[in-house]
Design an enzyme around this catalytic site. Structure first.
Site, PDB file in Angstrom:
ATOM      1  N   SER A  64      42.259  42.427  31.491  1.00 44.59           N
ATOM      2  CA  SER A  64      42.575  41.115  31.966  1.00 44.59           C
ATOM      3  C   SER A  64      41.240  40.103  32.203  1.00 44.59           C
ATOM      4  CB  SER A  64      43.371  41.116  33.433  1.00 44.59           C
ATOM      5  OG  SER A  64      44.464  41.797  33.132  1.00 44.59           O
ATOM      6  N   LYS A  67      41.502  37.301  30.053  1.00 48.61           N
ATOM      7  CA  LYS A  67      42.246  36.056  30.291  1.00 48.61           C
ATOM      8  C   LYS A  67      41.770  34.731  30.749  1.00 48.61           C
ATOM      9  CE  LYS A  67      46.200  39.236  32.019  1.00 48.61           C
ATOM     10  NZ  LYS A  67      46.628  39.876  33.165  1.00 48.61           N
ATOM     11  N   TYR A 191      48.280  38.880  23.050  1.00 47.50           N
ATOM     12  CA  TYR A 191      48.031  39.339  24.126  1.00 47.50           C
ATOM     13  C   TYR A 191      47.420  40.778  24.107  1.00 47.50           C
ATOM     14  CZ  TYR A 191      48.375  40.809  29.032  1.00 47.50           C
ATOM     15  OH  TYR A 191      48.180  41.284  30.234  1.00 47.50           O
ATOM     16  N   TYR A 243      44.407  39.385  41.386  1.00 49.49           N
ATOM     17  CA  TYR A 243      46.065  39.321  41.719  1.00 49.49           C
ATOM     18  C   TYR A 243      46.200  39.507  43.306  1.00 49.49           C
ATOM     19  CZ  TYR A 243      44.788  41.669  37.356  1.00 49.49           C
ATOM     20  OH  TYR A 243      44.422  41.647  36.218  1.00 49.49           O
ATOM     21  N   VAL A 261      42.055  46.145  34.366  1.00 54.78           N
ATOM     22  CA  VAL A 261      42.347  47.640  34.617  1.00 54.78           C
ATOM     23  C   VAL A 261      41.555  48.439  33.904  1.00 54.78           C
ATOM     24  CG1 VAL A 261      44.923  47.404  35.540  1.00 54.78           C
ATOM     25  CG2 VAL A 261      44.157  47.671  32.852  1.00 54.78           C
TER      26      VAL A 261
HETATM   27  N1  GLN Z   1      46.625  44.858  28.962  1.00 58.19           N
HETATM   28  C1  GLN Z   1      46.791  45.086  30.641  1.00 58.19           C
HETATM   29  C2  GLN Z   1      48.328  44.777  30.873  1.00 58.19           C
HETATM   30  O1  GLN Z   1      49.004  44.139  30.168  1.00 58.19           O
HETATM   31  C3  GLN Z   1      46.161  44.221  31.577  1.00 58.19           C
HETATM   32  C4  GLN Z   1      46.413  44.280  32.762  1.00 58.19           C
HETATM   33  C5  GLN Z   1      44.864  44.196  33.607  1.00 58.19           C
HETATM   34  O2  GLN Z   1      43.886  44.470  33.210  1.00 58.19           O
HETATM   35  N2  GLN Z   1      45.342  44.209  35.212  1.00 58.19           N
HETATM   36  O3  GLN Z   1      48.914  45.650  31.615  1.00 58.19           O
END
Ligand code: GLN
Length: 311
Positions: A64, A67, A191, A243, A261
């Site tokens: 993430s 992003k 994505y 988050y 993650v």
């Molecule tokens: N690619 C991961 C997902 O879509 C990204 C989530 C994350 O890093 N929190 O679940």
């Protein structure tokens, strides 16, 4: 050795010995097999001085954290119009939650939860084929870091494609509201691939320099985004970058930060440093357990919190 080098090495040594390391994500199978003993840190100062310790040169899945870069590119493509399709408020929900989308008519709360980043991927597709949009992201991140060795881990991208049922649900749900303009499979292809970027802490901290330097890449002097846009991206990182753990991160660390993650965190001390940490074990909110602790200690020892009085 400067004080900062000593602090960075000291933190790496403390993290190497830390007993409570959290749990690596397992819903993306290749992430589950990463050694939880890993810890890396890289601090790039405004003048370019780099302090790297532990596994700071080992590539990991940035997930993430990507992003931030996809938002930067999508804003470059459509400007502030983006905000008609994505909000700017913390969600207070898990990164992959679907619940708010129903009452909020398919408009994700912010660009850093999965739903929001799926919309920015849709924007990146524009009139491109998925392959071109993915190539554009890779070139952008390589240019930001000044490192052509950065790559996309196809095994991770494919694993997400095979197991990403929630992301497929989010994408299809938003398409039903008219907030996705391309087929869900194409958008998710973009994505998943940008989430699968593999980068080391050093490469990530280098890529984040424009956010510490008012939108300018301090190495090349090139403007990546306006100063106002850099400030706003930092604001979103502070309020939404972790988050439903964003408040806790601001409380403990006090820097704009974006987690993934894979266990990485990119953090920005405006005017001072771009920082990346990595340790695969996550806390209950899906943010790196030791990465957060390391940043908390770095800020405590340097006084870099944005809430601390300056000079
Ligand atoms: N690619 C991961 C997902 O879509 C990204 C989530 C994350 O890093 N929190 O679940």
């Amino acid at each position: 050795m400067t004080d900062l080098s000593a602090i960075v090495s000291e933190i790496a040594a403390e993290m190497a010995a830390a007993p409570d390391r959290g749990t690596p994500a397992s819903y993306i199978p290749p992430l589950a097999s990463v050694d939880p003993a890993r810890f890396g840190i890289a601090v790039i100062e405004a003048d370019g001085t780099a302090h790297v310790a532990g596994d700071g040169d080992m590539p990991f899945s940035i997930q993430s954290i990507s992003k931030v870069f996809s938002l930067t590119l999508a804003l470059g493509a459509v400007g502030d119009q983006l905000w008609t399709r994505v909000g700017r408020e913390p969600s207070g929900s898990a990164f992959n939650s679907i619940v708010q989308l129903e009452t909020e008519h398919g408009i994700p709360r912010n660009p850093f939860i999965n739903a929001g980043a799926i919309v920015t991927s849709d924007i990146l597709l524009g009139r491109n084929a998925p392959r071109e949009a993915i190539g554009e992201m890779l070139r952008f991140v390589r240019a930001l870091a000044g490192d052509e060795a950065i790559f996309i881990d196809e095994t991770v991208a494919r694993a997400e494609q095979d197991t990403g049922y929630r992301n497929m649900a989010l994408a299809n749900y938003m398409r039903a509201f008219g907030n996705l303009h391309h087929p869900a499979e194409h958008v998710l292809g973009v994505y998943f691939h940008h989430c699968a970027l593999a980068m080391s802490c050093r490469q990530l901290a280098l890529a984040g320099r424009y956010l510490m330097a008012g939108g300018i890449n301090p190495e090349t002097g090139r403007s990546i985004v306006s100063a106002q846009r850099a400030r706003r991206i930092n604001a979103l990182m502070l309020t939404c970058g972790h988050y439903d753990g964003s408040g806790e991160f601001a409380f403990r660390v006090g820097l704009p930060g974006k987690s993934g993650v894979g266990g990485g965190i990119l953090a920005v001390a405006p005017g001072i440093a771009s920082i990346a940490v990595w340790s695969p074990g996550l806390n209950e909110r899906g943010n790196s357990q030791l990465g957060t602790l390391a940043l908390e200690r770095l800020v405590a020892r340097t006084g870099w919190s944005i809430f601390e009085p300056r000079g």
